[in-house]
Design a protein around this motif. Structure first.
Motif, PDB file in Angstrom:
ATOM      1  N   ALA A 113       2.065  13.256  -4.833  1.00 51.62           N
ATOM      2  CA  ALA A 113       2.617  13.896  -3.637  1.00 51.62           C
ATOM      3  C   ALA A 113       3.584  12.893  -3.024  1.00 51.62           C
ATOM      4  O   ALA A 113       3.327  11.690  -3.050  1.00 51.62           O
ATOM      5  CB  ALA A 113       1.502  14.206  -2.652  1.00 51.62           C
ATOM      6  N   SER A 114       4.698  13.386  -2.479  1.00 49.73           N
ATOM      7  CA  SER A 114       5.663  12.430  -1.932  1.00 49.73           C
ATOM      8  C   SER A 114       6.411  13.018  -0.741  1.00 49.73           C
ATOM      9  O   SER A 114       6.390  14.224  -0.503  1.00 49.73           O
ATOM     10  CB  SER A 114       6.668  12.022  -3.017  1.00 49.73           C
ATOM     11  OG  SER A 114       7.465  13.135  -3.363  1.00 49.73           O
ATOM     12  N   GLY A 115       7.069  12.134  -0.043  1.00 47.86           N
ATOM     13  CA  GLY A 115       7.935  12.542   1.055  1.00 47.86           C
ATOM     14  C   GLY A 115       9.356  12.701   0.531  1.00 47.86           C
ATOM     15  O   GLY A 115       9.872  11.811  -0.144  1.00 47.86           O
ATOM     16  N   CYS A 191       0.754   3.165   5.654  1.00 45.96           N
ATOM     17  CA  CYS A 191       1.514   3.893   6.690  1.00 45.96           C
ATOM     18  C   CYS A 191       2.515   4.806   6.008  1.00 45.96           C
ATOM     19  O   CYS A 191       3.098   4.426   4.992  1.00 45.96           O
ATOM     20  CB  CYS A 191       2.358   2.940   7.544  1.00 45.96           C
ATOM     21  SG  CYS A 191       1.471   1.629   8.353  1.00 45.96           S
ATOM     22  N   PHE A 192       2.741   5.970   6.567  1.00 44.84           N
ATOM     23  CA  PHE A 192       3.923   6.723   6.179  1.00 44.84           C
ATOM     24  C   PHE A 192       5.131   5.964   6.736  1.00 44.84           C
ATOM     25  O   PHE A 192       4.977   5.037   7.544  1.00 44.84           O
ATOM     26  CB  PHE A 192       3.847   8.158   6.724  1.00 44.84           C
ATOM     27  CG  PHE A 192       2.768   8.974   6.063  1.00 44.84           C
ATOM     28  CD1 PHE A 192       2.900   9.365   4.737  1.00 44.84           C
ATOM     29  CD2 PHE A 192       1.606   9.335   6.747  1.00 44.84           C
ATOM     30  CE1 PHE A 192       1.906  10.104   4.113  1.00 44.84           C
ATOM     31  CE2 PHE A 192       0.610  10.075   6.123  1.00 44.84           C
ATOM     32  CZ  PHE A 192       0.757  10.457   4.795  1.00 44.84           C
ATOM     33  N   GLU A 193       6.328   6.374   6.357  1.00 44.04           N
ATOM     34  CA  GLU A 193       7.512   5.602   6.720  1.00 44.04           C
ATOM     35  C   GLU A 193       7.973   5.896   8.143  1.00 44.04           C
ATOM     36  O   GLU A 193       7.803   7.003   8.655  1.00 44.04           O
ATOM     37  CB  GLU A 193       8.665   5.913   5.749  1.00 44.04           C
ATOM     38  CG  GLU A 193       8.490   5.301   4.373  1.00 44.04           C
ATOM     39  CD  GLU A 193       7.298   5.851   3.617  1.00 44.04           C
ATOM     40  OE1 GLU A 193       7.031   7.058   3.732  1.00 44.04           O
ATOM     41  OE2 GLU A 193       6.619   5.061   2.932  1.00 44.04           O
ATOM     42  N   ALA A 208      12.681  10.650  -3.227  1.00 37.49           N
ATOM     43  CA  ALA A 208      11.325  10.908  -2.729  1.00 37.49           C
ATOM     44  C   ALA A 208      10.605   9.571  -2.659  1.00 37.49           C
ATOM     45  O   ALA A 208      10.937   8.635  -3.399  1.00 37.49           O
ATOM     46  CB  ALA A 208      10.600  11.866  -3.668  1.00 37.49           C
ATOM     47  N   VAL A 209       9.621   9.490  -1.756  1.00 34.48           N
ATOM     48  CA  VAL A 209       8.894   8.230  -1.601  1.00 34.48           C
ATOM     49  C   VAL A 209       7.391   8.512  -1.582  1.00 34.48           C
ATOM     50  O   VAL A 209       6.942   9.492  -0.981  1.00 34.48           O
ATOM     51  CB  VAL A 209       9.338   7.462  -0.327  1.00 34.48           C
ATOM     52  CG1 VAL A 209       9.198   8.310   0.933  1.00 34.48           C
ATOM     53  CG2 VAL A 209       8.579   6.156  -0.159  1.00 34.48           C
ATOM     54  N   GLY A 210       6.649   7.660  -2.265  1.00 32.13           N
ATOM     55  CA  GLY A 210       5.198   7.830  -2.303  1.00 32.13           C
ATOM     56  C   GLY A 210       4.500   6.506  -2.586  1.00 32.13           C
ATOM     57  O   GLY A 210       5.152   5.477  -2.796  1.00 32.13           O
ATOM     58  N   MET A 211       3.161   6.578  -2.600  1.00 34.69           N
ATOM     59  CA  MET A 211       2.362   5.356  -2.649  1.00 34.69           C
ATOM     60  C   MET A 211       1.658   5.141  -3.986  1.00 34.69           C
ATOM     61  O   MET A 211       0.611   4.483  -4.045  1.00 34.69           O
ATOM     62  CB  MET A 211       1.317   5.401  -1.514  1.00 34.69           C
ATOM     63  CG  MET A 211       1.921   5.624  -0.133  1.00 34.69           C
ATOM     64  SD  MET A 211       0.639   5.790   1.122  1.00 34.69           S
ATOM     65  CE  MET A 211       1.575   6.529   2.471  1.00 34.69           C
ATOM     66  N   SER A 212       2.217   5.695  -5.047  1.00 37.92           N
ATOM     67  CA  SER A 212       1.548   5.545  -6.355  1.00 37.92           C
ATOM     68  C   SER A 212       2.594   5.486  -7.455  1.00 37.92           C
ATOM     69  O   SER A 212       3.748   5.153  -7.207  1.00 37.92           O
ATOM     70  CB  SER A 212       0.604   6.726  -6.591  1.00 37.92           C
ATOM     71  OG  SER A 212       1.343   7.921  -6.748  1.00 37.92           O
ATOM     72  N   GLU A 249      -2.073  17.123   5.995  1.00 38.00           N
ATOM     73  CA  GLU A 249      -0.899  17.959   5.710  1.00 38.00           C
ATOM     74  C   GLU A 249      -0.380  17.722   4.298  1.00 38.00           C
ATOM     75  O   GLU A 249       0.033  18.653   3.608  1.00 38.00           O
ATOM     76  CB  GLU A 249       0.227  17.652   6.709  1.00 38.00           C
ATOM     77  CG  GLU A 249      -0.034  18.187   8.101  1.00 38.00           C
ATOM     78  CD  GLU A 249       0.898  17.572   9.135  1.00 38.00           C
ATOM     79  OE1 GLU A 249       1.612  18.328   9.790  1.00 38.00           O
ATOM     80  OE2 GLU A 249       0.922  16.331   9.277  1.00 38.00           O
ATOM     81  N   VAL A 250      -0.409  16.452   3.878  1.00 35.41           N
ATOM     82  CA  VAL A 250       0.034  16.112   2.524  1.00 35.41           C
ATOM     83  C   VAL A 250      -0.858  16.825   1.505  1.00 35.41           C
ATOM     84  O   VAL A 250      -0.382  17.466   0.564  1.00 35.41           O
ATOM     85  CB  VAL A 250       0.010  14.574   2.319  1.00 35.41           C
ATOM     86  CG1 VAL A 250       0.122  14.205   0.849  1.00 35.41           C
ATOM     87  CG2 VAL A 250       1.143  13.922   3.114  1.00 35.41           C
ATOM     88  N   GLN A 251      -2.176  16.754   1.741  1.00 39.44           N
ATOM     89  CA  GLN A 251      -3.122  17.391   0.815  1.00 39.44           C
ATOM     90  C   GLN A 251      -2.911  18.898   0.752  1.00 39.44           C
ATOM     91  O   GLN A 251      -2.902  19.496  -0.315  1.00 39.44           O
ATOM     92  CB  GLN A 251      -4.551  17.144   1.297  1.00 39.44           C
ATOM     93  CG  GLN A 251      -5.162  15.906   0.710  1.00 39.44           C
ATOM     94  CD  GLN A 251      -6.584  15.744   1.209  1.00 39.44           C
ATOM     95  OE1 GLN A 251      -6.804  15.471   2.375  1.00 39.44           O
ATOM     96  NE2 GLN A 251      -7.525  15.939   0.327  1.00 39.44           N
TER      97      GLN A 251
HETATM   98  N1  HPA Z   1       5.663   8.672   2.327  1.00 39.87           N
HETATM   99  C1  HPA Z   1       4.896   7.959   1.497  1.00 39.87           C
HETATM  100  N2  HPA Z   1       3.971   8.502   0.729  1.00 39.87           N
HETATM  101  C2  HPA Z   1       3.809   9.820   0.783  1.00 39.87           C
HETATM  102  C3  HPA Z   1       4.574  10.618   1.618  1.00 39.87           C
HETATM  103  C4  HPA Z   1       5.554  10.000   2.443  1.00 39.87           C
HETATM  104  O1  HPA Z   1       6.277  10.653   3.238  1.00 39.87           O
HETATM  105  N3  HPA Z   1       4.170  11.897   1.434  1.00 39.87           N
HETATM  106  C5  HPA Z   1       3.187  11.864   0.510  1.00 39.87           C
HETATM  107  N4  HPA Z   1       2.956  10.608   0.104  1.00 39.87           N
END
Ligand code: HPA
Length: 274
Positions: A113-115, A191-193, A208-212, A249-251
């Motif tokens: 999942a990413s932003g 933290c989210f960005e 897109a940005v994410g933590m994995s 919300e991400v989930q």
């Molecule tokens: N930023 C970083 N990681 C994420 C995001 C995000 O906006 N959404 C889901 N994972």
């Protein structure tokens, strides 16, 4: 015990439990675990019972390896992954990838999942990764190189197999969908960005940005694997459109998009192995 011995012990333990024949490896990201329920003839093994496996700590990440078939293709799926922000060191984050390779995995499918920072993106869209930027404060290959795993200075000219990128577009179009394609920037989190950080990551080339994903990809490329990856856009980091975001919300956004992702992954498996 050194890393190689741990990899070998874990792989031997798993081989003892289940017959494995060159499976395709799949990592199911946040909210994307339901695909695991579609695996036929499943053998499911909790991370807790696997020697040397770290344990998952995040809500929405189950912590199971599932062996079986999807669309007739042998798969080894990870439901729940290990994130750097949980406090694991990079050796632990990429340990499952190295075990997968030892079990004969050559093709690896990563999901996350990413932003979204690309102004063309909307929540619920899916992006095929065609490249990545490592913004983690470290790299899983730092330290003495383990030559049995791969070279000291791995080539990264094609982090995501471009034939797979093409195949994923074809699979999506077979389902009447159009996917984005772009660059995933991997950050440590948790933290989210901030708005300025989204802007910065967009400016340096991220869609897109994410933590994995980035550490796993690096370990996989070191091992000579072929990697495909899909990202569900769960929130937006577009200038002027940055809103509050939560893990829930991400989930939720990832879960809503999961059926689309599952359909594409299943067609992709058939396309590359069928
Ligand atoms: N930023 C970083 N990681 C994420 C995001 C995000 O906006 N959404 C889901 N994972």
């Amino acid at each position: 015990m050194n890393i190689l011995d741990r990899i070998n012990e874990t792989a031997a333990y798993l081989r003892d439990k289940v017959a494995i024949d060159k499976p395709v490896g799949i990592i199911l990201g946040t909210g994307l675990g339901n695909l695991a329920d579609e695996i036929e003839n499943p053998t499911s093994i909790d991370y807790a019972s696997i020697p040397h496996f770290p344990q998952s700590t995040v809500e929405g990440h189950d912590g199971k390896l599932i062996f079986g078939q999807l669309n007739g293709v042998e798969v080894l799926a990870m439901k729940g992954r290990f994130h750097f922000y949980e406090g694991y060191d990079m050796d632990q984050v990429v340990f499952p990838i190295r075990v997968m390779r030892r079990l004969g995995v050559q093709t690896l499918i990563l999901s996350n999942a990413s932003g979204g920072m690309n102004p063309d993106f909307k929540v619920g869209d899916i992006m095929i990764l065609n490249d990545q930027i490592n913004l983690f404060p470290t790299n899983p290959l730092i330290g003495p190189n383990i030559k049995e795993l791969g070279p000291r200075f791995p080539d990264m000219s094609e982090p995501y197999n471009l034939n797979y990128v093409k195949a994923l577009h074809e699979c999506a179009s077979d389902h009447g969908m159009k996917l984005h394609e772009g660059v995933y920037a991997g950050v440590s989190g948790p933290c989210f960005e901030t708005p300025a950080e989204y802007k910065y990551i967009r400016t340096i080339g991220g869609d897109a940005v994410g933590m994995s994903t980035v550490p796993e990809n690096i370990a996989a490329k070191h091992l000579g694997m072929d990697v495909a990856a899909l990202s569900v856009i769960t929130d937006l980091g577009i200038e002027g459109l940055v809103e509050t975001v939560s893990h829930e919300e991400v989930q939720k956004a990832a879960q809503d998009a999961e059926p689309k992702l599952a359909a594409i992954v299943k067609s992709f498996l058939q396309k590359i192995q069928g």
